[in-house]
Design a protein around this motif. Structure first.
Motif, mmCIF file in Angstrom:
data_model
loop_
_atom_site.group_PDB
_atom_site.id
_atom_site.type_symbol
_atom_site.label_atom_id
_atom_site.label_comp_id
_atom_site.label_asym_id
_atom_site.label_seq_id
_atom_site.Cartn_x
_atom_site.Cartn_y
_atom_site.Cartn_z
ATOM 1 N N PRO A 116 -99.349 -44.676 76.346
ATOM 2 C CA PRO A 116 -98.423 -43.779 75.635
ATOM 3 C C PRO A 116 -99.057 -43.268 74.347
ATOM 4 C CG PRO A 116 -97.350 -45.837 76.254
ATOM 5 C CD PRO A 116 -98.817 -46.035 76.474
ATOM 6 N N VAL A 117 -98.649 -42.075 73.937
ATOM 7 C CA VAL A 117 -99.241 -41.427 72.778
ATOM 8 C C VAL A 117 -98.168 -41.101 71.746
ATOM 9 C CG1 VAL A 117 -101.011 -40.394 74.257
ATOM 10 C CG2 VAL A 117 -98.968 -39.064 73.663
ATOM 11 N N ILE A 118 -98.621 -40.869 70.527
ATOM 12 C CA ILE A 118 -97.769 -40.273 69.507
ATOM 13 C C ILE A 118 -97.877 -38.762 69.670
ATOM 14 C CG2 ILE A 118 -97.276 -40.065 67.043
ATOM 15 C CD1 ILE A 118 -98.902 -42.672 66.652
ATOM 16 N N LEU A 119 -96.748 -38.095 69.799
ATOM 17 C CA LEU A 119 -96.729 -36.639 69.894
ATOM 18 C C LEU A 119 -96.277 -36.058 68.565
ATOM 19 C CD1 LEU A 119 -95.041 -35.696 73.311
ATOM 20 C CD2 LEU A 119 -97.460 -35.527 72.711
ATOM 21 N N LEU A 120 -97.066 -35.134 68.020
ATOM 22 C CA LEU A 120 -96.688 -34.404 66.814
ATOM 23 C C LEU A 120 -96.652 -32.926 67.169
ATOM 24 C CD1 LEU A 120 -98.140 -34.869 63.216
ATOM 25 C CD2 LEU A 120 -97.546 -32.632 64.142
ATOM 26 N N GLY A 121 -95.460 -32.350 67.128
ATOM 27 C CA GLY A 121 -95.307 -30.944 67.452
ATOM 28 C C GLY A 121 -94.749 -30.163 66.288
ATOM 29 N N ASN A 122 -95.315 -28.979 66.058
ATOM 30 C CA ASN A 122 -94.851 -28.096 64.992
ATOM 31 C C ASN A 122 -94.245 -26.846 65.630
ATOM 32 O OD1 ASN A 122 -96.459 -25.777 62.759
ATOM 33 N ND2 ASN A 122 -94.485 -26.723 62.455
ATOM 34 N N LYS A 125 -99.195 -33.288 51.082
ATOM 35 C CA LYS A 125 -97.772 -33.652 51.059
ATOM 36 C C LYS A 125 -97.278 -33.956 52.471
ATOM 37 C CE LYS A 125 -93.417 -31.793 49.212
ATOM 38 N NZ LYS A 125 -92.811 -30.614 48.530
ATOM 39 N N PHE A 126 -97.730 -33.185 53.432
ATOM 40 C CA PHE A 126 -97.359 -33.400 54.824
ATOM 41 C C PHE A 126 -97.843 -34.770 55.298
ATOM 42 C CE2 PHE A 126 -98.164 -33.072 59.396
ATOM 43 C CZ PHE A 126 -96.986 -32.522 59.873
ATOM 44 N N LEU A 127 -99.101 -35.078 55.017
ATOM 45 C CA LEU A 127 -99.641 -36.373 55.428
ATOM 46 C C LEU A 127 -98.923 -37.523 54.743
ATOM 47 C CD1 LEU A 127 -103.451 -35.546 55.471
ATOM 48 C CD2 LEU A 127 -102.012 -36.053 57.455
ATOM 49 N N ALA A 128 -98.626 -37.367 53.479
ATOM 50 C CA ALA A 128 -97.900 -38.423 52.761
ATOM 51 C C ALA A 128 -96.538 -38.671 53.387
ATOM 52 C CB ALA A 128 -97.752 -38.045 51.290
ATOM 53 N N ALA A 129 -95.907 -37.604 53.889
ATOM 54 C CA ALA A 129 -94.580 -37.741 54.489
ATOM 55 C C ALA A 129 -94.624 -38.503 55.806
ATOM 56 C CB ALA A 129 -93.963 -36.361 54.701
ATOM 57 N N ILE A 130 -95.676 -38.302 56.610
ATOM 58 C CA ILE A 130 -95.700 -38.889 57.949
ATOM 59 C C ILE A 130 -96.489 -40.181 58.050
ATOM 60 C CG2 ILE A 130 -95.413 -36.605 58.988
ATOM 61 C CD1 ILE A 130 -98.357 -36.734 59.851
ATOM 62 N N ASN A 131 -97.312 -40.514 57.050
ATOM 63 C CA ASN A 131 -98.246 -41.632 57.185
ATOM 64 C C ASN A 131 -97.556 -42.963 57.449
ATOM 65 O OD1 ASN A 131 -100.732 -40.404 57.105
ATOM 66 N ND2 ASN A 131 -100.967 -40.565 54.886
ATOM 67 N N GLU A 132 -96.502 -43.265 56.734
ATOM 68 C CA GLU A 132 -95.839 -44.560 56.917
ATOM 69 C C GLU A 132 -95.279 -44.675 58.327
ATOM 70 O OE1 GLU A 132 -92.262 -47.326 54.992
ATOM 71 O OE2 GLU A 132 -92.885 -45.468 53.989
ATOM 72 N N PHE A 133 -94.701 -43.586 58.828
ATOM 73 C CA PHE A 133 -94.166 -43.608 60.186
ATOM 74 C C PHE A 133 -95.284 -43.804 61.204
ATOM 75 C CE2 PHE A 133 -92.990 -41.316 64.093
ATOM 76 C CZ PHE A 133 -91.820 -41.988 64.432
ATOM 77 N N LEU A 134 -96.399 -43.102 61.035
ATOM 78 C CA LEU A 134 -97.507 -43.253 61.963
ATOM 79 C C LEU A 134 -98.090 -44.660 61.934
ATOM 80 C CD1 LEU A 134 -99.457 -39.904 61.381
ATOM 81 C CD2 LEU A 134 -97.905 -40.451 63.260
ATOM 82 N N ASP A 135 -98.198 -45.216 60.749
ATOM 83 C CA ASP A 135 -98.814 -46.528 60.600
ATOM 84 C C ASP A 135 -97.915 -47.662 61.084
ATOM 85 O OD1 ASP A 135 -101.128 -45.467 59.592
ATOM 86 O OD2 ASP A 135 -100.526 -45.689 57.498
ATOM 87 N N SER A 136 -96.625 -47.392 61.263
ATOM 88 C CA SER A 136 -95.705 -48.446 61.698
ATOM 89 C C SER A 136 -95.570 -48.511 63.204
ATOM 90 C CB SER A 136 -94.316 -48.226 61.080
ATOM 91 O OG SER A 136 -93.746 -46.996 61.524
ATOM 92 N N ALA A 137 -96.412 -47.776 63.929
ATOM 93 C CA ALA A 137 -96.387 -47.837 65.393
ATOM 94 C C ALA A 137 -96.690 -49.251 65.841
ATOM 95 C CB ALA A 137 -97.399 -46.857 65.987
ATOM 96 N N PRO A 138 -96.129 -49.684 66.970
ATOM 97 C CA PRO A 138 -96.327 -51.068 67.431
ATOM 98 C C PRO A 138 -97.788 -51.420 67.617
ATOM 99 C CG PRO A 138 -94.612 -49.957 68.709
ATOM 100 C CD PRO A 138 -95.256 -48.919 67.857
ATOM 101 N N ALA A 139 -98.125 -52.646 67.296
ATOM 102 C CA ALA A 139 -99.514 -53.095 67.378
ATOM 103 C C ALA A 139 -100.050 -52.986 68.801
ATOM 104 C CB ALA A 139 -99.644 -54.524 66.853
ATOM 105 N N GLU A 140 -99.180 -53.214 69.821
ATOM 106 C CA GLU A 140 -99.671 -53.193 71.175
ATOM 107 C C GLU A 140 -100.103 -51.806 71.644
ATOM 108 O OE1 GLU A 140 -95.085 -53.363 71.368
ATOM 109 O OE2 GLU A 140 -96.727 -54.259 70.210
ATOM 110 N N ALA A 141 -99.711 -50.778 70.853
ATOM 111 C CA ALA A 141 -100.116 -49.418 71.211
ATOM 112 C C ALA A 141 -101.490 -49.072 70.670
ATOM 113 C CB ALA A 141 -99.093 -48.411 70.679
ATOM 114 N N GLN A 142 -102.084 -49.964 69.876
ATOM 115 C CA GLN A 142 -103.368 -49.667 69.269
ATOM 116 C C GLN A 142 -104.507 -49.857 70.255
ATOM 117 O OE1 GLN A 142 -103.984 -51.491 65.476
ATOM 118 N NE2 GLN A 142 -101.831 -51.382 64.901
ATOM 119 N N MET A 143 -105.587 -49.136 69.995
ATOM 120 C CA MET A 143 -106.782 -49.260 70.846
ATOM 121 C C MET A 143 -107.879 -49.997 70.054
ATOM 122 S SD MET A 143 -106.946 -45.464 72.555
ATOM 123 C CE MET A 143 -108.400 -45.874 73.508
#
Length: 266
Positions: A85-91, A248-266
């Motif tokens: 599974p992936v993180i999807l970021l759509g604009n 500013k955009f990266l600062a807004a999303i970084n915490e959410f991205l970094d809190s992804a479950p550990a099992e999803a990491q490669m």
């Protein structure tokens, strides 16, 4: 590295290592709209940055409707990151595609970042897309360029960044007019609100305070419809905050991205 995915129908750039993060661009832009955030994200993630069907070297879909676009992109993601599974970021338009992918291919999505999109347009927004579809068919995209830029950026930002605006205009004019017209018609008819309850993955919704194309009310409705979601309004930004205010955009999303479950990491 540029690759062709989904039976050589989708062109994509793949850079970086780590958890997979897919970036989907808007209708009025191209994958270059992520240029300012690519390097910081590629230091932490495996980035897959495709050209949506009908853009760049990606072939258009034969069937009408956003479902066909979402299915094509799901096939591309499975080729790029098999079995994970992936993180999807759509604009913008890419956010609507990401939503459809999460609804139609739930096994494919670990998290959603939905920037300046929504689940459905109010009638004035629907009419704006119907009008743009007619204009694209009768006048071509050149007659829509100024309207498109006004939907992407506030006037003061355009005046302060003439080189960026020229690049964005050139990118817009490279869009296939038939693809643009079809996408406008699809967005005018779209209503994903009944299906939002099926989305079980965490979602981060953000929107530019000055977004005229998909105003904050749409993001509020979207966040209310997804059970596990949070929302941020980016002050001073319009429809493509990752270009207007990348840090500013990266600062807004970084915490959410970094809190992804550990099992999803490669």
């Amino acid at each position: 590295m540029d690759v062709m995915l989904a039976e050589a129908k989708v062109s994509a750039k793949i850079i970086g290592t780590g958890r997979p993060l897919v970036l989907l661009h808007s209708l009025l832009a191209d994958r270059g709209s992520f240029a300012e955030i690519e390097a910081p994200l590629a230091a932490r993630f495996k980035l897959v940055i495709p050209e949506l069907p009908g853009f760049g070297r990606s072939a258009p879909v034969a069937a009408d409707g956003l479902e066909a676009v979402a299915d094509r992109m799901a096939a591309a993601v499975r080729d790029a990151v098999p079995g994970q599974p992936v993180i999807l970021l759509g604009n913008g338009y890419g956010g609507f595609v990401a939503l459809q992918m999460a609804i139609r291919h739930p096994d494919l999505v670990a998290r959603l970042v939905l920037a300046d999109c929504g689940a459905a347009f109010a009638e004035p927004g629907r009419q704006a897309f119907r009008d743009m579809a007619v204009a694209a068919a009768t006048k071509g995209l050149a007659g829509l360029t100024e309207i498109a830029m006004a939907r992407l950026f506030a006037g003061d930002f355009q005046a302060a960044h003439p080189e960026l605006m020229q690049a964005r205009k050139e990118a817009f004019l490279r869009t296939d007019p038939d693809v643009f017209r079809s996408a406008c018609e699809n967005l005018a008819a779209l209503d994903l609100r009944p299906a939002l309850g099926s989305i079980r993955v965490p979602a981060f919704v953000l929107v530019g305070q000055n977004d005229q194309a998909t105003p904050p009310a749409m993001s509020r409705e979207l966040a209310r419809g997804i059970e596990n979601s949070q929302m941020v309004i980016m002050r001073g930004c319009a429809h493509v905050p990752q270009l207007q205010a990348p840090e500013k955009f990266l600062a807004a999303i970084n915490e959410f991205l970094d809190s992804a479950p550990a099992e999803a990491q490669m």
